[in-house]
Design an enzyme around this catalytic site. Structure first.
Site, PDB file in Angstrom:
ATOM      1  N   ALA A 141       0.574  -0.574  -4.642  1.00  0.00           N
ATOM      2  CA  ALA A 141      -0.414   0.240  -5.174  1.00  0.00           C
ATOM      3  C   ALA A 141       0.039   1.076  -6.280  1.00  0.00           C
ATOM      4  O   ALA A 141       0.994   1.906  -6.122  1.00  0.00           O
ATOM      5  CB  ALA A 141      -0.971   0.995  -3.802  1.00  0.00           C
TER       6      ALA A 141
ATOM      7  N   THR B 241       9.715   9.396  -1.856  1.00  0.00           N
ATOM      8  CA  THR B 241       8.905   8.576  -0.980  1.00  0.00           C
ATOM      9  C   THR B 241       8.363   7.353  -1.950  1.00  0.00           C
ATOM     10  O   THR B 241       8.386   6.415  -1.553  1.00  0.00           O
ATOM     11  CB  THR B 241       7.735   9.342  -0.240  1.00  0.00           C
ATOM     12  OG1 THR B 241       8.391  10.389   0.506  1.00  0.00           O
ATOM     13  CG2 THR B 241       6.814   8.390   0.595  1.00  0.00           C
TER      14      THR B 241
ATOM     15  N   GLY C 204      -3.774   5.030   6.622  1.00  0.00           N
ATOM     16  CA  GLY C 204      -4.323   5.928   5.389  1.00  0.00           C
ATOM     17  C   GLY C 204      -5.808   5.560   5.205  1.00  0.00           C
ATOM     18  O   GLY C 204      -6.511   4.799   5.702  1.00  0.00           O
ATOM     19  N   PHE C 205      -6.744   6.330   4.308  1.00  0.00           N
ATOM     20  CA  PHE C 205      -7.917   6.237   3.731  1.00  0.00           C
ATOM     21  C   PHE C 205      -8.117   4.849   3.441  1.00  0.00           C
ATOM     22  O   PHE C 205      -8.953   3.953   3.976  1.00  0.00           O
ATOM     23  CB  PHE C 205      -8.016   7.189   2.538  1.00  0.00           C
ATOM     24  CG  PHE C 205      -9.195   6.779   1.783  1.00  0.00           C
ATOM     25  CD1 PHE C 205     -10.421   6.538   2.359  1.00  0.00           C
ATOM     26  CD2 PHE C 205      -9.124   6.989   0.482  1.00  0.00           C
ATOM     27  CE1 PHE C 205     -11.434   6.285   1.567  1.00  0.00           C
ATOM     28  CE2 PHE C 205     -10.040   6.337  -0.230  1.00  0.00           C
ATOM     29  CZ  PHE C 205     -11.648   6.321   0.152  1.00  0.00           C
TER      30      PHE C 205
ATOM     31  N   LEU D 188       1.036   0.079   0.713  1.00  0.00           N
ATOM     32  CA  LEU D 188       0.144   1.264   0.265  1.00  0.00           C
ATOM     33  C   LEU D 188       0.564   2.528   0.651  1.00  0.00           C
ATOM     34  O   LEU D 188       0.136   3.574   0.221  1.00  0.00           O
ATOM     35  CB  LEU D 188      -1.172   1.171   1.035  1.00  0.00           C
ATOM     36  CG  LEU D 188      -2.133  -0.243   0.652  1.00  0.00           C
ATOM     37  CD1 LEU D 188      -3.339  -0.125   1.533  1.00  0.00           C
ATOM     38  CD2 LEU D 188      -2.621  -0.053  -0.943  1.00  0.00           C
TER      39      LEU D 188
ATOM     40  N   ASP E  97       2.805   2.995   9.381  1.00  0.00           N
ATOM     41  CA  ASP E  97       2.308   4.557   8.844  1.00  0.00           C
ATOM     42  C   ASP E  97       3.353   5.475   9.579  1.00  0.00           C
ATOM     43  O   ASP E  97       3.463   5.599  10.802  1.00  0.00           O
ATOM     44  CB  ASP E  97       0.860   4.687   9.122  1.00  0.00           C
ATOM     45  CG  ASP E  97       0.338   5.703   8.142  1.00  0.00           C
ATOM     46  OD1 ASP E  97      -0.604   5.119   7.399  1.00  0.00           O
ATOM     47  OD2 ASP E  97       0.879   6.879   7.929  1.00  0.00           O
TER      48      ASP E  97
ATOM     49  N   LYS F 232       5.362   6.056  -9.931  1.00  0.00           N
ATOM     50  CA  LYS F 232       4.461   4.870 -10.060  1.00  0.00           C
ATOM     51  C   LYS F 232       4.831   3.947 -11.056  1.00  0.00           C
ATOM     52  O   LYS F 232       4.731   2.545 -10.767  1.00  0.00           O
ATOM     53  CB  LYS F 232       2.936   5.172  -9.794  1.00  0.00           C
ATOM     54  CG  LYS F 232       2.761   5.707  -8.490  1.00  0.00           C
ATOM     55  CD  LYS F 232       2.761   4.714  -7.347  1.00  0.00           C
ATOM     56  CE  LYS F 232       2.189   5.172  -5.974  1.00  0.00           C
ATOM     57  NZ  LYS F 232       2.100   4.326  -5.111  1.00  0.00           N
TER      58      LYS F 232
ATOM     59  N   TYR G 156       4.346  12.002 -10.355  1.00  0.00           N
ATOM     60  CA  TYR G 156       3.762  10.920  -9.513  1.00  0.00           C
ATOM     61  C   TYR G 156       3.590   9.768 -10.371  1.00  0.00           C
ATOM     62  O   TYR G 156       3.912   8.588 -10.096  1.00  0.00           O
ATOM     63  CB  TYR G 156       2.579  11.506  -9.158  1.00  0.00           C
ATOM     64  CG  TYR G 156       1.479  10.498  -8.342  1.00  0.00           C
ATOM     65  CD1 TYR G 156       2.009   9.765  -7.524  1.00  0.00           C
ATOM     66  CD2 TYR G 156       0.203  10.480  -8.857  1.00  0.00           C
ATOM     67  CE1 TYR G 156       1.000   8.949  -6.584  1.00  0.00           C
ATOM     68  CE2 TYR G 156      -0.505   9.245  -7.956  1.00  0.00           C
ATOM     69  CZ  TYR G 156      -0.137   8.629  -6.975  1.00  0.00           C
ATOM     70  OH  TYR G 156      -1.014   7.827  -6.342  1.00  0.00           O
TER      71      TYR G 156
END
Ligand code: UDP
Length: 323
Positions: free
Chosen positions: A117, A95, A10-11, A76, A31, A153, A149
């Site tokens: 994260a 997820t 990922g980024f 992450l 990933d 988290k 979201y």
């Protein structure tokens, strides 16, 4: 050290992979390539201290095997980006909850240091600024699925802190505030890559709402620096930290700065939120981190200015357009 990075393509994960390999560590990236891309890891292809596994954090046997082979884990892998969360809410929720549960349980087996994260989204609609780690978290109604979201988290954070308290799991939680830079895709809504791409193509920059909402943008290289230092800091274990730049900018001003930096003839177009997001979207007017806890712990805070962040994204996108 042997490092496992979930979401390594990922980024942020790809920048972290490069940084750790450059420091002499052996890195395994896991990933599922749902939003990550192999191209992000092109500079590491064939490197003898780098390995890539295509697979999911929702696969407990795979996660356990890779965790057993690692000394430390950066987790992450997640569904991120407001657009993705709004388009695929149930998959994103599962997820983000089950992936973290799987990684934490794998780390528990040998009590391995694990980085979790999190996100500034957890602060929700808080109105006390700047946001500090011990502040109350004020998310919106469940009918507004954007908050799923933040809620997922939050649960990830609770689980990490619960294991830290119950069995001393060396878990560190970091809340990212609008991290951006080269390789961030605009496909899932993130504003800066979208603005830069539009400016370079001479299309209008679409600013949602009035454009008076503000954010603070942190350069991915600064954020990676903070992540690496945090995991070298034993006192950080069992703790939550903010990471971000504390220079605030309105989204309208951001659009103006992107137009100026690119010399574009693009116009700014204001569009109502209802034209862009499905029902169940609520924006937050302002988001400002208190990064003093981070700085006290690791002697560092993100400071790269917005002008440098924009310049780096412009350079990357110009190079891609020329290729
Ligand atoms: N935004 C915008 N135009 C875009 C993408 C985003 O005006 O093309 C706005 C978005 O509504 C929000 C801010 O920019 O107010 C930051 O959005 P992003 O999705 O990058 O991050 P967020 O802070 O919402 O997680």
């Amino acid at each position: 050290m042997k490092v496992l990075i979930t979401g390594g393509a990922g980024f942020i994960g790809s920048h972290l992979s490069e940084r750790l390999v450059a420091e002499g560590h052996t890195v395994t990236a896991l990933d599922d390539l749902s939003t990550g891309r192999r191209e992000n890891l092109a500079s590491l292809a064939g490197h003898n201290r780098f390995g890539f596994h295509e697979g999911s954090v929702l696969d407990p046997a795979l996660v356990q095997k890779l965790t057993d082979d690692a000394d430390i884990i950066f987790h992450l892998a997640a569904a991120v980006g407001v657009k993705l969360i709004m388009d695929e809410p149930s998959r994103s929720i599962l997820t983000n909850i089950n992936g973290t549960e799987t990684v934490l349980k794998a780390a528990l087996k040998d009590n391995k240091p694990v980085f979790i994260a999190s996100t500034s989204e957890v602060y929700g609609k808080a109105t006390k600024f700047p946001f500090s780690e011990d502040d109350d978290l004020t998310i919106g109604a469940t009918k507004n699925l954007r908050w799923s979201y933040a809620s997922a988290k939050q649960l990830d954070e609770f689980l990490a802190l619960a294991y830290a308290r119950e069995v001393g799991l060396p878990a560190v939680v970091l809340r990212f505030f609008n991290t951006t830079g080269p390789r961030q895709t605009g496909r899932y809504g993130m504003v800066l890559p979208n603005f830069v791409q539009a400016a370079l193509e001479g299309r209008p920059l679409t600013v949602h709402g009035t454009g008076e909402q503000s954010r603070c943008f942190g350069h991915v290289a600064d954020v990676v620096e903070a992540m690496v230092r945090l995991m070298q800091t034993p006192e950080a274990r069992g703790q939550v930290f903010n990471v971000g730049n504390d220079q605030e900018v309105t989204i309208r001003s951001l659009a103006e700065q992107v137009i100026a930096a690119t010399g574009s003839s693009s116009q700014i177009k204001l569009v109502p939120y209802s034209d862009v997001y499905p029902e169940g979207f609520e924006d937050m007017a302002r988001r400002l981190p208190d990064v003093s806890k981070l700085e006290n712990a690791i002697g560092f805070r993100p400071r790269r200015p917005l002008s440098e962040i924009i310049a780096d994204i412009v350079a990357e996108k110009r190079a891609a357009m020329a290729a």
